[in-house]
Every structure is written in structure tokens, then in C-alpha cells.
Write a protein that holds these residues in place. Structure first.
Motif, PDB file in Angstrom:
ATOM      1  N   THR A  20       0.456  -1.279  -0.148  1.00 48.66           N
ATOM      2  CA  THR A  20      -0.123  -0.027  -0.026  1.00 48.66           C
ATOM      3  C   THR A  20       1.080   1.448   0.252  1.00 48.66           C
ATOM      4  O   THR A  20       0.371   2.192  -0.591  1.00 48.66           O
ATOM      5  CB  THR A  20      -1.340   0.187   1.095  1.00 48.66           C
ATOM      6  N   THR A  21       2.491   1.275   0.572  1.00 46.73           N
ATOM      7  CA  THR A  21       2.542   2.229   1.006  1.00 46.73           C
ATOM      8  C   THR A  21       3.277   2.573  -0.383  1.00 46.73           C
ATOM      9  O   THR A  21       3.491   4.128  -0.681  1.00 46.73           O
ATOM     10  CB  THR A  21       4.075   1.724   1.379  1.00 46.73           C
ATOM     11  N   LEU A  22       3.719   2.170  -1.618  1.00 44.06           N
ATOM     12  CA  LEU A  22       4.298   2.420  -2.907  1.00 44.06           C
ATOM     13  C   LEU A  22       2.697   3.412  -3.565  1.00 44.06           C
ATOM     14  O   LEU A  22       2.956   4.083  -3.968  1.00 44.06           O
ATOM     15  CB  LEU A  22       4.498   1.486  -3.613  1.00 44.06           C
ATOM     16  N   TYR A  23       1.785   3.337  -3.170  1.00 47.50           N
ATOM     17  CA  TYR A  23       0.226   3.178  -4.577  1.00 47.50           C
ATOM     18  C   TYR A  23       0.472   5.028  -3.697  1.00 47.50           C
ATOM     19  O   TYR A  23      -1.087   5.461  -4.604  1.00 47.50           O
ATOM     20  CB  TYR A  23      -0.236   1.868  -4.449  1.00 47.50           C
ATOM     21  N   LEU A  24      -0.095   4.263  -2.149  1.00 47.84           N
ATOM     22  CA  LEU A  24      -0.281   5.924  -1.734  1.00 47.84           C
ATOM     23  C   LEU A  24       0.736   7.102  -2.671  1.00 47.84           C
ATOM     24  O   LEU A  24       0.587   8.194  -2.485  1.00 47.84           O
ATOM     25  CB  LEU A  24      -0.249   5.409   0.145  1.00 47.84           C
ATOM     26  N   VAL A  25       1.881   6.628  -2.518  1.00 48.01           N
ATOM     27  CA  VAL A  25       2.594   7.996  -3.107  1.00 48.01           C
ATOM     28  C   VAL A  25       3.126   8.419  -4.064  1.00 48.01           C
ATOM     29  O   VAL A  25       2.873   9.568  -4.331  1.00 48.01           O
ATOM     30  CB  VAL A  25       4.773   7.992  -2.196  1.00 48.01           C
ATOM     31  N   LEU A  26       2.670   7.187  -4.726  1.00 49.37           N
ATOM     32  CA  LEU A  26       2.839   7.863  -6.672  1.00 49.37           C
ATOM     33  C   LEU A  26       1.592   7.445  -6.087  1.00 49.37           C
ATOM     34  O   LEU A  26       1.241   9.045  -7.164  1.00 49.37           O
ATOM     35  CB  LEU A  26       2.532   5.864  -6.929  1.00 49.37           C
ATOM     36  N   GLY A  27       0.613   7.433  -5.640  1.00 51.58           N
ATOM     37  CA  GLY A  27      -1.426   8.491  -6.645  1.00 51.58           C
ATOM     38  C   GLY A  27      -0.970  10.279  -5.695  1.00 51.58           C
ATOM     39  O   GLY A  27      -1.149  11.014  -6.728  1.00 51.58           O
ATOM     40  N   LEU A  28      -0.176  10.443  -4.347  1.00 47.80           N
ATOM     41  CA  LEU A  28      -0.097  11.806  -4.282  1.00 47.80           C
ATOM     42  C   LEU A  28       1.182  12.636  -5.188  1.00 47.80           C
ATOM     43  O   LEU A  28       0.432  13.734  -5.411  1.00 47.80           O
ATOM     44  CB  LEU A  28       0.335  12.019  -2.474  1.00 47.80           C
ATOM     45  N   ALA A  29       2.020  11.826  -5.615  1.00 47.75           N
ATOM     46  CA  ALA A  29       2.599  12.205  -6.811  1.00 47.75           C
ATOM     47  C   ALA A  29       1.928  12.678  -7.989  1.00 47.75           C
ATOM     48  O   ALA A  29       2.182  13.681  -8.597  1.00 47.75           O
ATOM     49  CB  ALA A  29       3.893  11.793  -6.749  1.00 47.75           C
ATOM     50  N   THR A  30       0.959  11.506  -8.447  1.00 45.27           N
ATOM     51  CA  THR A  30       0.861  11.467  -9.744  1.00 45.27           C
ATOM     52  C   THR A  30      -0.481  12.757  -9.526  1.00 45.27           C
ATOM     53  O   THR A  30      -0.903  13.058 -10.857  1.00 45.27           O
ATOM     54  CB  THR A  30       0.004  10.480  -9.990  1.00 45.27           C
ATOM     55  N   ALA A  31      -0.881  12.891  -8.464  1.00 44.17           N
ATOM     56  CA  ALA A  31      -2.041  13.955  -8.177  1.00 44.17           C
ATOM     57  C   ALA A  31      -0.837  15.177  -9.048  1.00 44.17           C
ATOM     58  O   ALA A  31      -1.975  16.276  -9.690  1.00 44.17           O
ATOM     59  CB  ALA A  31      -2.928  13.914  -7.240  1.00 44.17           C
ATOM     60  N   ALA A  32      -0.346  15.225  -8.269  1.00 43.94           N
ATOM     61  CA  ALA A  32      -0.021  16.326  -8.259  1.00 43.94           C
ATOM     62  C   ALA A  32       0.771  16.737  -9.518  1.00 43.94           C
ATOM     63  O   ALA A  32       0.974  18.283  -9.987  1.00 43.94           O
ATOM     64  CB  ALA A  32       2.179  16.586  -7.121  1.00 43.94           C
ATOM     65  N   ILE A  33       1.314  16.064  -9.927  1.00 44.83           N
ATOM     66  CA  ILE A  33       2.157  16.176 -11.799  1.00 44.83           C
ATOM     67  C   ILE A  33       0.991  16.450 -12.066  1.00 44.83           C
ATOM     68  O   ILE A  33       0.802  17.504 -13.797  1.00 44.83           O
ATOM     69  CB  ILE A  33       2.593  14.356 -12.397  1.00 44.83           C
ATOM     70  N   ALA A  34      -0.598  15.837 -12.303  1.00 47.86           N
ATOM     71  CA  ALA A  34      -1.833  15.859 -12.531  1.00 47.86           C
ATOM     72  C   ALA A  34      -2.426  17.713 -13.006  1.00 47.86           C
ATOM     73  O   ALA A  34      -2.536  17.658 -13.838  1.00 47.86           O
ATOM     74  CB  ALA A  34      -2.865  14.784 -12.893  1.00 47.86           C
ATOM     75  N   LEU A  35      -2.408  18.452 -11.922  1.00 51.45           N
ATOM     76  CA  LEU A  35      -2.524  19.481 -10.894  1.00 51.45           C
ATOM     77  C   LEU A  35      -1.615  20.591 -11.914  1.00 51.45           C
ATOM     78  O   LEU A  35      -2.474  21.318 -12.250  1.00 51.45           O
ATOM     79  CB  LEU A  35      -2.678  19.389  -9.615  1.00 51.45           C
ATOM     80  N   GLN A  36      -0.261  20.366 -11.651  1.00 50.35           N
ATOM     81  CA  GLN A  36       0.146  21.315 -12.291  1.00 50.35           C
ATOM     82  C   GLN A  36       0.690  20.960 -13.944  1.00 50.35           C
ATOM     83  O   GLN A  36       0.844  22.091 -14.129  1.00 50.35           O
ATOM     84  CB  GLN A  36       1.973  20.662 -11.978  1.00 50.35           C
TER      85      GLN A  36
END
Length: 491
Positions: free
Chosen positions: A440-456
Motif C-alpha cells: 500500500t505504501t508505494l501506491y499511496l506515494v504514487l497517488g499523491l505524486a501523480t495527483a501533483a503532476i496532473a494538477l501542474q
């Protein structure tokens, strides 16, 4: 509503209902909560298109399919549902974040919810370690053996509940959380920063120390190395990291357990067996979660585990998730140098890092073209409606006319992007020593990072389209060769 349930899902996943009693595991709380969150996320799924612009979304869907194919290829159709039952709770946290985190404010809330949950687990672990609070749950007693296999003592190690019941897993998520706490940092508010950022960081570091995780020590050194490289230079920061590791060993960070090659003999044997499993089924692997059916211990390496169980198909998709996310974060903070990116078969694009260290990083200051206006206030664009981002500005042309150019307004503060990248580095470092490809740890971090990239990125096209494919393939080949050489050298 979907966002509120996403926050609840993050908190409940990290804290784990199992800490309230083993009977809670039979209630399948997370499964029902995931179903409710999925239904509540449907309006956001239809209203926003951030998730569609993220290649990581489709790579993870491909990984879910690859897990199913690994079971079908090994003639166990029933294993498809069982594999999804084990993996989808981890993947769900990624999808919930990407679909529901659609503003900078929501990104901040989701990140700090993760930080607060990890701090809660850390406090529970410390209470178990020092006060005996549910010590059987939050403290693990490890037997220590001499080279002659004689029992010489026991080591107390702090752990969490649920998927954090292994001290190494707890150390991993705490180190990932460490840089994310700095998202709460505010300029010229030293007293608030002391209590809101520095004290939680000290708590996370001390709990990590009490896990006595060897991989955690190396990951902490890697994060320190990358965080100081820009300011101190490569040589000085490398020397500092080496001194740090020696100092932590002197302070008994690993609880008397060594980190030499001799101490990792069993791991190299596991890697060797993982390569043999890969050779026996190179395309689809031996099947999800089947590594320990073919060897007495797990792979102790996330890439080896994925390569053996899912073959080239699944391991390439898994590697691509890390590559695309790292490249996206690098691009957002202006880390890539186009003239140098082609070095090392394109891998330099993946690993070239720049950091913003001064307090002024809270102000947004991206690189823009001549004539483009820069929005300095880090919160100013939050007041603007989503429809005007990215906005266009009038730029004078040589003929005296005007033409519209994207303003590339900075949406996500660069300090947040740097923190997310350090968190991802912490995971990748610990993943070299742990089998956590599906955690779960990996996909939690990937989710936050992907959301940041998509917003930017908003609706803008990525400059790295297509480059990640070659970088992924190259990196995977390099990883296989490195592991093979290490195994052969040991033998």
C-alpha cells in the motif's frame, strides 16, 4: 463526498482496524470502505479529467491485468480473483487519490492526513516500546544469533498493525513521511514550524531508529544525500552520507545486525532463485504471490519479486510507474537539462536532480519564456477558477502584434514537489532490500505524486512523452544485469 471518503480510507488503512482486535480483520472494514469510496468517487470521475491525463493511471490498470495474466498463464483461473483480492486494496488508494484530489488544497489535506496517521502509529509504537501498551502488537522481539547459529539475545523492534506489522514496513513509511511533513512549513513562523514540523520529524526519526531497520538506515542516508547534494556538492554530500551511516552504526541503529555482504548472503540466494524463476517463465512470471511457494523466503527485493512473479510484462509496467512518476516530478521542478538528458542511454533524464533549499521556495517561480508573467504568491492561483488555468497572456511579437502563449502558471509549490520526490526516493531505496512491489505504501506515494503532476500539467502536453518508454526498458535491463552480476560475484 468522494474526497472525504478518500481521506478516511487513507487514515483507516494506515492505522489499521486490526489494532482494535483480530476479530476486526474478519469484518473486512477496508473492503466495505473501499466500495463506498468507489461509489462516492463516481461524480468526481465524471467531472474531472486529471486521471485521464496521467499515464500512471493506465500503467496501473495494465499492472492489474498483468497480475491476472500471471495466474492464467500458470493455469490457475481461480487465482485471478484471489490475486485481485490481495492487490486491489493497495491499488485502490492510488485511484481514489488521483480521481478525488483535484485541487492544491485537497493535495495538501491528503498529504497531511497521511502524515498525521503515521504520527499516530509512531506514538502507538513508542507507547508500546516504553510503556507496554499492547506491546505484543507494537513491539516485535527478534532473536539474535551468532555466526555459529547460537542464540545470543533478543532485540526489541517497534512495529505497527496491519500491513505495517513488519518493523521494516513501518520504517519505510515513516521515512517516506519524513520529507512530507515539510509541506506544513511556513515562512517566518519559527515557533509554529518548530511544533508542527520539527517536533514531528524528531518523533518520526526516533521511531524509525527503534525499528532497527537496516534498509531504513540506508534509505535515510540516501534521502540526506539527495537533499544536501545541491548545496554541498556531490563529493561533500556523499562523504556526509558515509559519515552518517558510520555514526548511526556506532549508535546501534541496526540493533547489532550487520549490513555487510556476508550478512546479506540469504538475500543474494533469494535473488539467485528469483532469476531462476524468471528464466523458467520470462513473459508472464510464475504467478502473483507465488515466490514463497518456490523458495523458503521472499525475494528481499521488490524488482526481483515482480520480475519473478509477473515476468517481463508485469515488471516493465511496475518499473514504468516509478520511472514516469520520477520523470514527472523532475520536470516540474526544472531538474532536467535537455542537452545532458541523453547521456547514459536516457537514464540521466531520470536521475538528474536539482533542489530548492531557501525559504523562498514557498514562492512559485518556474522557468518561463520571455514576456510570460510569473505569479509569485504561492496561494494566489488558488483563488482563480480551474477553467482559467493554465491561463494565456498576451506576448508582444516582433511585428508589434500579439499572440497567445501558455502562461504555465505554477499551481503546486515546488517545495511540495521536492518533498514528494524525496518520499519516492525513500521508497525506492528501501524497496531494494524489501519485497514491497505490491504494498500500500508505494501506491499511496504514487497517488499523491501523480495527483501533483496532473494538477501542474493541467491540459498541457508533456515534453517527456515517449522518453519514459526507452528509459524504462533501459533501466530494467540495467537492473537485471546488476542483480545477475551481484549474484554471480557472490557465488
Amino acid at each position: 463526498m468522494g474526497f472525504a471518503f478518500t481521506i478516511l480510507y487513507i487514515v483507516v488503512t494506515i492505522i489499521s482496524p486490526e489494532q482494535f482486535g483480530q476479530e476486526w480483520a474478519s469484518y473486512h472494514v477496508l473492503m466495505y470502505l473501499a466500495g463506498i469510496t468507489a461509489l462516492a468517487s463516481l461524480p468526481s470521475l465524471a467531472a474531472h479529467r486529471y486521471w485521464k491525463s496521467s499515464v500512471q493511471t493506465f500503467l496501473l490498470l495494465g499492472l492489474v491485468a498483468a497480475i491476472a495474466l500471471s495466474q492464467v498463464a500458470n493455469r490457475w483461473l481461480g487465482g485471478v480473483l484471489e490475486s485481485w483480492r490481495l492487490f486491489l486494496p493497495s491499488a485502490a488508494i492510488f485511484f481514489f487519490i488521483v480521481v478525488n484530489v483535484t485541487t492544491v488544497r485537497k493535495l495538501r489535506i491528503a498529504t497531511l492526513a497521511m502524515v498525521a496517521s503515521c504520527l499516530f502509529v509512531a506514538v502507538e509504537g513508542l507507547c508500546g516500546y516504553y510503556a507496554g501498551y499492547h506491546d505484543g502488537m507494537f513491539v516485535l522481539m527478534n532473536n539474535l544469533y551468532s555466526p555459529q547459529e547460537e542464540l545470543i539475545g533478543q532485540l526489541m523492534r517497534v512495529r505497527g498493525a496491519g500491513f505495517l506489522s513488519d518493523p521494516n514496513d513501518l520504517a519505510q513509511i515513516l521515512l517516506i513521511t519524513l520529507p512530507l511533513t515539510f509541506i506544513a512549513w511556513r515562512r517566518r513562523r519559527m515557533i509554529a514550524n518548530f511544533f508542527i514540523v520539527l517536533v514531528p520529524c524528531a518523533l518520526l526519526l526516533w521511531t524509525t531508529y527503534l525499528t532497527h531497520s537496516r534498509g531504513g538506515l540506508i534509505a535515510l542516508a540516501a534521502v540526506a544525500l539527495l537533499a544536501s547534494r545541491k548545496k554541498l556538492g556531490i563529493s561533500a554530500s556523499t562523504a556526509l552520507a558515509a559519515v552518517f551511516i558510520v555514526g548511526m552504526l556506532a549508535l546501534d541503529f541496526t540493533g547489532g545486525r550487520g549490513i555487510s555482504a556476508a550478512d546479506g548472503t540469504d538475500r543474494l540466494e533469494a535473488w539467485a532463485n528469483g532469476l531462476e524463476m524468471f528464466k523458467s517463465s520470462p513473459l508472464f512470471g510464475i504467478g502473483f504471490n507465488n515466490f514463497t511457494d518456490n523458495y523458503e523466503i521472499t525475494a528481499h527485493n521488490s524488482f526481483v519479486l515482480c520480475l519473478a512473479e509477473l515476468g517481463l510484462l508485469g515488471s516493465t509496467l511496475w518499473m514504468a510507474l516509478l520511472v514516469t512518476t520520477t520523470m514527472g516530478l523532475n520536470r516540474l521542478i526544472g531538474a532536467q537539462n535537455i542537452g545532458q538528458a541523453r547521456g547514459f542511454f536516457g537514464l540521466r533524464r531520470l536521475f538528474e536532480m536539482r533542489y530548492i533549499f531557501s525559504p523562498d521556495t514557498l514562492a512559485r517561480n518556474p522557468t518561463t519564456s520571455d514576456g510570460t508573467m510569473i505569479l509569485k504568491n504561492m496561494y494566489a492561483c488558488e483563488a482563480l477558477p480551474t477553467e482559467v488555468l493554465p491561463a494565456t497572456v498576451a506576448v508582444n511579437t516582433a511585428e508589434g502584434g500579439t499572440e497567445a502563449e501558455p502562461a504555465a502558471l505554477p499551481i503546486v509549490p515546488q517545495q511540495w514537489i521536492v518533498a514528494l520526490r524525496l518520499a519516492l526516493v525513500a521508497f525506492m531505496t528501501t524497496a531494494w532490500f524489501l519485497s514491497r512491489a505490491y504494498a500500500t505504501t508505494l501506491y499511496l506515494v504514487l497517488g499523491l505524486a501523480t495527483a501533483a503532476i496532473a494538477l501542474q500539467q493541467s491540459d498541457s502536453k508533456t515534453r517527456d512523452r515517449g522518453h519514459w518508454i526507452f528509459s524504462t526498458m533501459t533501466l530494467e535491463v540495467v537492473m537485471i544485469i546488476v542483480i545477475y552480476v551481484l549474484v554471480r560475484f557472490r557465488h
